[in-house]
Design an enzyme around this catalytic site. Structure first.
Site, PDB file in Angstrom:
ATOM      1  N   GLY A  36       0.844  -1.198   0.000  1.00 20.29           N
ATOM      2  CA  GLY A  36       0.000   0.000   0.000  1.00 20.29           C
ATOM      3  C   GLY A  36       0.880   1.248   0.000  1.00 20.29           C
ATOM      4  O   GLY A  36       2.106   1.163   0.097  1.00 20.29           O
ATOM      5  N   PHE A  72      -8.859  -5.846   3.781  1.00 24.81           N
ATOM      6  CA  PHE A  72      -8.292  -5.874   2.425  1.00 24.81           C
ATOM      7  C   PHE A  72      -6.808  -6.222   2.448  1.00 24.81           C
ATOM      8  O   PHE A  72      -6.180  -6.303   1.394  1.00 24.81           O
ATOM      9  CB  PHE A  72      -8.423  -4.489   1.769  1.00 24.81           C
ATOM     10  N   ASN A  91       0.558 -14.425   5.938  1.00 20.46           N
ATOM     11  CA  ASN A  91      -0.130 -13.127   5.894  1.00 20.46           C
ATOM     12  C   ASN A  91      -1.640 -13.301   5.711  1.00 20.46           C
ATOM     13  O   ASN A  91      -2.435 -12.712   6.441  1.00 20.46           O
ATOM     14  CB  ASN A  91       0.455 -12.262   4.775  1.00 20.46           C
ATOM     15  N   TYR A 140      -2.591 -18.771  -3.268  1.00 19.78           N
ATOM     16  CA  TYR A 140      -3.372 -17.547  -3.050  1.00 19.78           C
ATOM     17  C   TYR A 140      -4.847 -17.892  -2.866  1.00 19.78           C
ATOM     18  O   TYR A 140      -5.463 -17.527  -1.856  1.00 19.78           O
ATOM     19  CB  TYR A 140      -3.180 -16.580  -4.230  1.00 19.78           C
ATOM     20  N   LEU A 189      -3.818  -6.762 -16.378  1.00 21.03           N
ATOM     21  CA  LEU A 189      -3.929  -6.429 -17.794  1.00 21.03           C
ATOM     22  C   LEU A 189      -4.160  -4.935 -18.061  1.00 21.03           C
ATOM     23  O   LEU A 189      -3.422  -4.322 -18.835  1.00 21.03           O
ATOM     24  CB  LEU A 189      -5.057  -7.260 -18.429  1.00 21.03           C
TER      25      LEU A 189
HETATM   26  N1  UDP Z   1      -2.908 -10.867 -19.602  1.00 18.17           N
HETATM   27  C1  UDP Z   1      -2.192 -10.695 -20.789  1.00 18.17           C
HETATM   28  N2  UDP Z   1      -1.029  -9.990 -20.727  1.00 18.17           N
HETATM   29  C2  UDP Z   1      -0.537  -9.443 -19.586  1.00 18.17           C
HETATM   30  C3  UDP Z   1      -1.294  -9.597 -18.392  1.00 18.17           C
HETATM   31  C4  UDP Z   1      -2.474 -10.313 -18.432  1.00 18.17           C
HETATM   32  O1  UDP Z   1      -2.574 -11.182 -21.845  1.00 18.17           O
HETATM   33  O2  UDP Z   1       0.538  -8.830 -19.611  1.00 18.17           O
HETATM   34  C5  UDP Z   1      -4.180 -11.624 -19.633  1.00 18.17           C
HETATM   35  C6  UDP Z   1      -4.187 -12.828 -18.692  1.00 18.17           C
HETATM   36  O3  UDP Z   1      -3.737 -13.981 -19.372  1.00 18.17           O
HETATM   37  C7  UDP Z   1      -5.673 -12.920 -18.340  1.00 18.17           C
HETATM   38  C8  UDP Z   1      -6.183 -11.469 -18.422  1.00 18.17           C
HETATM   39  O4  UDP Z   1      -5.184 -10.774 -19.172  1.00 18.17           O
HETATM   40  O5  UDP Z   1      -6.366 -13.674 -19.292  1.00 18.17           O
HETATM   41  C9  UDP Z   1      -6.334 -10.823 -17.078  1.00 18.17           C
HETATM   42  O6  UDP Z   1      -5.148 -11.024 -16.345  1.00 18.17           O
HETATM   43  P1  UDP Z   1      -4.866 -10.284 -14.959  1.00 18.17           P
HETATM   44  O7  UDP Z   1      -3.482 -10.673 -14.530  1.00 18.17           O
HETATM   45  O8  UDP Z   1      -5.169  -8.836 -15.123  1.00 18.17           O
HETATM   46  O9  UDP Z   1      -5.967 -10.876 -13.981  1.00 18.17           O
HETATM   47  P2  UDP Z   1      -6.315 -12.396 -13.590  1.00 18.17           P
HETATM   48  O10 UDP Z   1      -7.423 -12.806 -14.512  1.00 18.17           O
HETATM   49  O11 UDP Z   1      -5.091 -13.209 -13.738  1.00 18.17           O
HETATM   50  O12 UDP Z   1      -6.778 -12.269 -12.180  1.00 18.17           O
END
Ligand code: UDP
Length: 327
Positions: A36, A72, A91, A140, A189
Protein backbone atom coordinates in the site's frame (compact mmCIF):
# COMPACT_ATOMS: atom_id res chain seq x y z
CA UNK A 1 -20.06 3.77 12.43
CA UNK A 2 -16.51 3.33 13.67
CA UNK A 3 -14.79 1.09 11.13
CA UNK A 4 -11.36 -0.48 10.96
CA UNK A 5 -10.12 -0.96 7.40
CA UNK A 6 -7.14 -3.30 7.28
CA UNK A 7 -5.25 -2.71 4.05
CA UNK A 8 -6.88 0.68 3.54
CA UNK A 9 -3.79 2.09 1.82
CA UNK A 10 -3.99 -0.44 -1.00
CA UNK A 11 -5.86 -0.39 -4.27
CA UNK A 12 -9.37 -1.52 -3.35
CA UNK A 13 -9.05 -0.57 0.33
CA UNK A 14 -8.21 3.07 -0.39
CA UNK A 15 -11.30 3.47 -2.59
CA UNK A 16 -13.38 1.89 0.16
CA UNK A 17 -12.04 4.26 2.81
CA UNK A 18 -12.88 7.26 0.65
CA UNK A 19 -16.42 5.99 0.15
CA UNK A 20 -16.90 5.23 3.87
CA UNK A 21 -15.57 8.62 4.98
CA UNK A 22 -17.75 10.38 2.38
CA UNK A 23 -20.74 8.48 3.83
CA UNK A 24 -19.97 9.86 7.29
CA UNK A 25 -18.21 6.91 8.93
CA UNK A 26 -15.14 7.25 11.15
CA UNK A 27 -12.38 5.11 9.65
CA UNK A 28 -9.09 3.87 11.04
CA UNK A 29 -6.77 2.44 8.38
CA UNK A 30 -4.30 -0.24 9.44
CA UNK A 31 -1.71 -0.89 6.75
CA UNK A 32 1.90 -2.04 6.85
CA UNK A 33 2.55 -0.20 3.56
CA UNK A 34 4.17 -3.34 2.10
CA UNK A 35 2.03 -3.06 -1.01
CA UNK A 36 0.00 0.00 0.00
CA UNK A 37 0.97 3.65 -0.22
CA UNK A 38 0.75 6.46 2.30
CA UNK A 39 -0.50 8.73 -0.51
CA UNK A 40 -3.48 6.43 -1.08
CA UNK A 41 -4.48 6.65 2.59
CA UNK A 42 -5.76 10.19 2.09
CA UNK A 43 -8.97 9.56 3.99
CA UNK A 44 -9.34 8.06 7.45
CA UNK A 45 -6.68 7.89 10.17
CA UNK A 46 -3.67 5.87 9.08
CA UNK A 47 -1.94 3.57 11.54
CA UNK A 48 1.15 2.03 9.98
CA UNK A 49 1.51 -1.50 11.29
CA UNK A 50 1.12 -5.16 10.68
CA UNK A 51 -1.60 -7.66 11.54
CA UNK A 52 1.18 -9.92 12.79
CA UNK A 53 1.80 -7.41 15.60
CA UNK A 54 -0.52 -8.64 18.37
CA UNK A 55 0.46 -5.83 20.76
CA UNK A 56 -0.50 -3.28 18.13
CA UNK A 57 -3.85 -4.98 17.59
CA UNK A 58 -4.43 -5.01 21.36
CA UNK A 59 -3.85 -1.28 21.66
CA UNK A 60 -5.78 -0.46 18.50
CA UNK A 61 -8.86 -2.32 19.70
CA UNK A 62 -8.47 -0.92 23.21
CA UNK A 63 -8.29 2.67 21.99
CA UNK A 64 -11.12 2.35 19.48
CA UNK A 65 -14.52 0.91 19.90
CA UNK A 66 -14.94 -0.55 16.41
CA UNK A 67 -18.37 -1.50 15.12
CA UNK A 68 -17.08 -3.31 12.05
CA UNK A 69 -13.91 -4.42 10.30
CA UNK A 70 -13.23 -4.56 6.57
CA UNK A 71 -10.21 -6.63 5.63
CA UNK A 72 -8.29 -5.87 2.43
CA UNK A 73 -4.78 -6.54 3.75
CA UNK A 74 -3.45 -9.51 1.82
CA UNK A 75 -0.90 -10.66 -0.68
CA UNK A 76 -2.67 -11.26 -3.97
CA UNK A 77 -0.27 -12.34 -6.71
CA UNK A 78 -0.98 -15.85 -7.95
CA UNK A 79 2.54 -16.51 -9.29
CA UNK A 80 4.20 -15.20 -6.13
CA UNK A 81 1.94 -17.39 -4.02
CA UNK A 82 3.25 -20.46 -5.86
CA UNK A 83 6.88 -19.54 -5.18
CA UNK A 84 6.32 -18.12 -1.66
CA UNK A 85 3.45 -20.11 -0.12
CA UNK A 86 4.75 -19.50 3.40
CA UNK A 87 4.35 -15.74 2.95
CA UNK A 88 0.81 -16.24 1.64
CA UNK A 89 -0.38 -18.57 4.40
CA UNK A 90 1.27 -16.43 7.08
CA UNK A 91 -0.13 -13.13 5.89
CA UNK A 92 -3.45 -14.18 4.41
CA UNK A 93 -4.32 -16.86 6.97
CA UNK A 94 -2.37 -16.45 10.23
CA UNK A 95 -2.56 -12.64 10.30
CA UNK A 96 -6.25 -12.74 9.43
CA UNK A 97 -6.78 -15.12 12.36
CA UNK A 98 -5.06 -12.59 14.63
CA UNK A 99 -7.54 -9.98 13.48
CA UNK A 100 -10.57 -12.27 13.83
CA UNK A 101 -9.56 -13.44 17.30
CA UNK A 102 -9.13 -9.84 18.40
CA UNK A 103 -12.59 -9.05 17.05
CA UNK A 104 -14.09 -12.00 18.91
CA UNK A 105 -12.42 -11.06 22.19
CA UNK A 106 -13.60 -7.45 21.85
CA UNK A 107 -17.07 -8.44 20.68
CA UNK A 108 -16.80 -6.69 17.30
CA UNK A 109 -19.38 -8.60 15.32
CA UNK A 110 -19.33 -7.39 11.70
CA UNK A 111 -16.59 -8.49 9.32
CA UNK A 112 -16.26 -7.98 5.57
CA UNK A 113 -13.65 -10.07 3.85
CA UNK A 114 -12.00 -9.62 0.44
CA UNK A 115 -12.11 -13.04 -1.13
CA UNK A 116 -11.48 -13.98 -4.72
CA UNK A 117 -12.57 -15.89 -7.81
CA UNK A 118 -9.30 -17.79 -7.33
CA UNK A 119 -11.06 -19.84 -4.62
CA UNK A 120 -12.94 -21.63 -7.42
CA UNK A 121 -9.90 -22.86 -9.35
CA UNK A 122 -10.46 -24.24 -12.85
CA UNK A 123 -14.07 -23.40 -13.81
CA UNK A 124 -16.34 -26.40 -14.24
CA UNK A 125 -19.00 -24.18 -15.81
CA UNK A 126 -19.49 -20.51 -16.49
CA UNK A 127 -20.78 -18.04 -15.37
CA UNK A 128 -19.61 -19.04 -11.89
CA UNK A 129 -22.22 -18.84 -9.17
CA UNK A 130 -21.86 -19.48 -5.44
CA UNK A 131 -22.71 -23.19 -5.85
CA UNK A 132 -19.69 -23.77 -8.05
CA UNK A 133 -17.18 -26.14 -6.36
CA UNK A 134 -14.29 -24.34 -4.70
CA UNK A 135 -11.06 -26.12 -5.63
CA UNK A 136 -8.28 -23.52 -5.71
CA UNK A 137 -5.25 -24.34 -7.85
CA UNK A 138 -2.74 -22.01 -6.18
CA UNK A 139 -1.81 -21.00 -2.61
CA UNK A 140 -3.37 -17.55 -3.05
CA UNK A 141 -6.81 -19.01 -3.74
CA UNK A 142 -6.29 -21.66 -1.06
CA UNK A 143 -5.34 -19.06 1.56
CA UNK A 144 -8.55 -17.11 0.90
CA UNK A 145 -10.67 -20.25 0.97
CA UNK A 146 -9.28 -21.21 4.38
CA UNK A 147 -10.56 -17.92 5.78
CA UNK A 148 -13.99 -18.40 4.18
CA UNK A 149 -14.19 -21.69 6.11
CA UNK A 150 -12.88 -20.08 9.30
CA UNK A 151 -15.62 -17.47 8.99
CA UNK A 152 -18.33 -20.13 8.76
CA UNK A 153 -16.94 -21.80 11.88
CA UNK A 154 -16.55 -18.50 13.77
CA UNK A 155 -20.16 -17.59 12.94
CA UNK A 156 -21.40 -20.79 14.59
CA UNK A 157 -19.05 -20.80 17.55
CA UNK A 158 -18.58 -17.10 18.31
CA UNK A 159 -21.46 -15.34 16.58
CA UNK A 160 -19.12 -13.40 14.29
CA UNK A 161 -21.22 -12.20 11.35
CA UNK A 162 -19.40 -11.86 8.07
CA UNK A 163 -19.68 -11.36 4.36
CA UNK A 164 -16.98 -12.70 2.03
CA UNK A 165 -16.91 -10.94 -1.31
CA UNK A 166 -15.26 -12.85 -4.11
CA UNK A 167 -13.84 -10.38 -6.58
CA UNK A 168 -13.40 -11.32 -10.18
CA UNK A 169 -11.10 -8.86 -12.05
CA UNK A 170 -10.98 -5.66 -9.99
CA UNK A 171 -10.11 -2.71 -12.20
CA UNK A 172 -10.76 0.97 -12.90
CA UNK A 173 -9.97 3.87 -10.60
CA UNK A 174 -11.53 6.67 -8.61
CA UNK A 175 -13.56 8.72 -11.15
CA UNK A 176 -12.27 11.88 -9.42
CA UNK A 177 -8.71 10.82 -10.22
CA UNK A 178 -7.43 10.80 -6.62
CA UNK A 179 -6.87 7.06 -6.27
CA UNK A 180 -5.93 4.17 -8.49
CA UNK A 181 -3.92 1.05 -8.99
CA UNK A 182 -0.15 1.04 -8.42
CA UNK A 183 1.14 -2.46 -7.93
CA UNK A 184 4.84 -3.14 -7.99
CA UNK A 185 5.43 -5.24 -9.96
CA UNK A 186 2.29 -4.60 -12.00
CA UNK A 187 0.82 -7.83 -13.39
CA UNK A 188 -2.76 -6.83 -14.26
CA UNK A 189 -3.93 -6.43 -17.79
CA UNK A 190 -5.55 -2.98 -17.81
CA UNK A 191 -2.78 -1.05 -16.00
CA UNK A 192 -0.17 -2.83 -18.13
CA UNK A 193 -1.98 -1.84 -21.34
CA UNK A 194 -2.22 1.76 -20.16
CA UNK A 195 1.45 1.82 -19.17
CA UNK A 196 2.22 0.70 -22.73
CA UNK A 197 0.09 3.61 -23.96
CA UNK A 198 1.71 6.22 -21.73
CA UNK A 199 5.23 5.04 -22.58
CA UNK A 200 6.03 3.65 -19.12
CA UNK A 201 6.56 0.30 -20.84
CA UNK A 202 7.25 -0.61 -24.42
CA UNK A 203 4.36 -2.90 -25.17
CA UNK A 204 1.74 -5.28 -23.87
CA UNK A 205 2.12 -9.02 -24.35
CA UNK A 206 -1.00 -11.03 -25.12
CA UNK A 207 -0.71 -14.27 -23.17
CA UNK A 208 -2.00 -16.74 -25.74
CA UNK A 209 -4.29 -16.54 -28.76
CA UNK A 210 -5.19 -20.21 -28.94
CA UNK A 211 -7.88 -20.35 -26.26
CA UNK A 212 -11.32 -21.77 -27.13
CA UNK A 213 -12.90 -18.29 -27.14
CA UNK A 214 -14.28 -16.17 -29.98
CA UNK A 215 -11.02 -14.36 -30.74
CA UNK A 216 -8.69 -16.90 -29.10
CA UNK A 217 -7.75 -14.67 -26.13
CA UNK A 218 -8.83 -15.19 -22.52
CA UNK A 219 -12.14 -13.82 -21.33
CA UNK A 220 -12.43 -12.19 -17.91
CA UNK A 221 -15.05 -10.33 -15.89
CA UNK A 222 -13.74 -6.80 -15.24
CA UNK A 223 -15.47 -5.13 -12.33
CA UNK A 224 -14.95 -1.47 -11.47
CA UNK A 225 -13.40 -0.84 -8.06
CA UNK A 226 -16.23 1.63 -7.28
CA UNK A 227 -18.78 -1.12 -7.86
CA UNK A 228 -16.81 -3.43 -5.58
CA UNK A 229 -16.84 -0.77 -2.86
CA UNK A 230 -20.57 -0.29 -3.26
CA UNK A 231 -21.01 -4.03 -2.66
CA UNK A 232 -18.99 -3.72 0.57
CA UNK A 233 -21.19 -0.85 1.74
CA UNK A 234 -24.31 -2.91 1.02
CA UNK A 235 -22.77 -5.95 2.73
CA UNK A 236 -22.18 -3.85 5.83
CA UNK A 237 -25.79 -2.69 5.70
CA UNK A 238 -26.95 -6.32 5.45
CA UNK A 239 -24.89 -7.23 8.52
CA UNK A 240 -26.30 -4.41 10.62
CA UNK A 241 -29.88 -5.15 9.52
CA UNK A 242 -29.70 -8.81 10.51
CA UNK A 243 -27.86 -9.30 13.76
CA UNK A 244 -27.59 -13.07 13.20
CA UNK A 245 -26.61 -13.20 9.54
CA UNK A 246 -23.89 -15.82 10.02
CA UNK A 247 -21.25 -16.14 7.30
CA UNK A 248 -22.34 -15.21 3.78
CA UNK A 249 -20.37 -15.16 0.53
CA UNK A 250 -21.12 -13.48 -2.79
CA UNK A 251 -19.44 -13.47 -6.20
CA UNK A 252 -18.81 -10.01 -7.60
CA UNK A 253 -18.42 -9.42 -11.29
CA UNK A 254 -20.35 -7.36 -13.79
CA UNK A 255 -21.47 -10.51 -15.58
CA UNK A 256 -20.04 -9.45 -18.94
CA UNK A 257 -16.94 -11.24 -20.11
CA UNK A 258 -14.42 -9.33 -22.22
CA UNK A 259 -11.49 -10.86 -24.07
CA UNK A 260 -7.93 -9.60 -23.77
CA UNK A 261 -8.21 -8.38 -27.37
CA UNK A 262 -11.45 -6.53 -26.63
CA UNK A 263 -9.78 -4.80 -23.67
CA UNK A 264 -6.84 -3.78 -25.85
CA UNK A 265 -9.18 -2.48 -28.58
CA UNK A 266 -11.25 -0.48 -26.09
CA UNK A 267 -8.11 0.99 -24.52
CA UNK A 268 -6.67 1.80 -27.95
CA UNK A 269 -9.67 3.90 -28.90
CA UNK A 270 -9.61 5.78 -25.57
CA UNK A 271 -5.89 6.59 -25.58
CA UNK A 272 -6.00 7.52 -29.30
CA UNK A 273 -7.91 10.66 -28.27
CA UNK A 274 -4.70 11.73 -26.51
CA UNK A 275 -2.59 10.81 -29.52
CA UNK A 276 -1.26 7.59 -27.92
CA UNK A 277 -0.81 4.16 -29.46
CA UNK A 278 -0.49 0.75 -27.80
CA UNK A 279 2.12 -1.64 -29.14
CA UNK A 280 1.03 -5.30 -28.83
CA UNK A 281 3.26 -8.36 -28.94
CA UNK A 282 2.24 -12.01 -28.92
CA UNK A 283 3.25 -14.32 -26.09
CA UNK A 284 2.67 -17.83 -24.79
CA UNK A 285 -0.14 -18.77 -22.48
CA UNK A 286 0.47 -17.91 -18.83
CA UNK A 287 0.44 -21.01 -16.63
CA UNK A 288 -2.80 -21.46 -14.72
CA UNK A 289 -4.96 -19.09 -16.80
CA UNK A 290 -8.39 -20.58 -17.57
CA UNK A 291 -9.96 -19.59 -20.91
CA UNK A 292 -13.06 -17.96 -19.41
CA UNK A 293 -13.78 -16.62 -15.92
CA UNK A 294 -17.10 -14.84 -15.61
CA UNK A 295 -19.17 -14.33 -12.46
CA UNK A 296 -22.82 -14.97 -11.91
CA UNK A 297 -23.57 -12.22 -9.39
CA UNK A 298 -27.31 -12.80 -9.17
CA UNK A 299 -27.10 -13.57 -5.47
CA UNK A 300 -25.40 -10.27 -4.62
CA UNK A 301 -27.93 -8.47 -6.82
CA UNK A 302 -30.91 -10.20 -5.23
CA UNK A 303 -29.82 -10.29 -1.60
CA UNK A 304 -27.68 -7.17 -1.26
CA UNK A 305 -29.59 -5.18 -3.88
CA UNK A 306 -26.28 -4.54 -5.61
CA UNK A 307 -26.20 -3.28 -9.16
CA UNK A 308 -22.87 -2.60 -10.85
CA UNK A 309 -22.85 0.82 -12.53
CA UNK A 310 -19.97 0.19 -14.93
CA UNK A 311 -20.93 -2.76 -17.11
CA UNK A 312 -18.89 -1.85 -20.18
CA UNK A 313 -15.18 -1.22 -20.53
CA UNK A 314 -15.31 2.47 -21.46
CA UNK A 315 -15.61 4.13 -18.05
CA UNK A 316 -13.39 1.49 -16.45
CA UNK A 317 -10.58 2.23 -18.87
CA UNK A 318 -11.20 6.00 -18.94
CA UNK A 319 -10.88 6.19 -15.16
CA UNK A 320 -7.78 3.99 -15.14
CA UNK A 321 -6.30 6.12 -17.94
CA UNK A 322 -6.91 9.31 -15.96
CA UNK A 323 -4.95 7.72 -13.10
CA UNK A 324 -2.14 6.43 -15.33
CA UNK A 325 -1.59 9.92 -16.71
CA UNK A 326 -0.42 11.10 -13.28
CA UNK A 327 2.80 9.10 -13.61
N1 UDP B 1 -2.91 -10.87 -19.60
C1 UDP B 1 -2.19 -10.70 -20.79
N2 UDP B 1 -1.03 -9.99 -20.73
C2 UDP B 1 -0.54 -9.44 -19.59
C3 UDP B 1 -1.29 -9.60 -18.39
C4 UDP B 1 -2.47 -10.31 -18.43
O1 UDP B 1 -2.57 -11.18 -21.84
O2 UDP B 1 0.54 -8.83 -19.61
C5 UDP B 1 -4.18 -11.62 -19.63
C6 UDP B 1 -4.19 -12.83 -18.69
O3 UDP B 1 -3.74 -13.98 -19.37
C7 UDP B 1 -5.67 -12.92 -18.34
C8 UDP B 1 -6.18 -11.47 -18.42
O4 UDP B 1 -5.18 -10.77 -19.17
O5 UDP B 1 -6.37 -13.67 -19.29
C9 UDP B 1 -6.33 -10.82 -17.08
O6 UDP B 1 -5.15 -11.02 -16.35
P1 UDP B 1 -4.87 -10.28 -14.96
O7 UDP B 1 -3.48 -10.67 -14.53
O8 UDP B 1 -5.17 -8.84 -15.12
O9 UDP B 1 -5.97 -10.88 -13.98
P2 UDP B 1 -6.32 -12.40 -13.59
O10 UDP B 1 -7.42 -12.81 -14.51
O11 UDP B 1 -5.09 -13.21 -13.74
O12 UDP B 1 -6.78 -12.27 -12.18
Amino acid sequence: MNILVAGGAGYVGSHMVKQLVRSGHYVVVLDNLSTGYRELARYGRLVVGDLGDIALLDSLFQENSFDAVMHFAANSLVGESVTHPSMYYRNNVVNTLNLLDKMVSCNVRYFIFSSTAATFGEPEYTPIDESHPQKPINPYGASKLVIEQVLRDYAVAYGLNSVSLRYFNACGADPEGELGECHDPETHLIPLILQAASGRRENITVFGRDYPTEDGTCVRDYIHVEDLCEAHALALKSLTKNQALGARAYNLGNGNGFSVQQVIDAAQSIVAKDGKKISVVEGDRRVGDPAVLVADSSLAKNILDWQPSYTDLVSIIEHAWKWEQRF
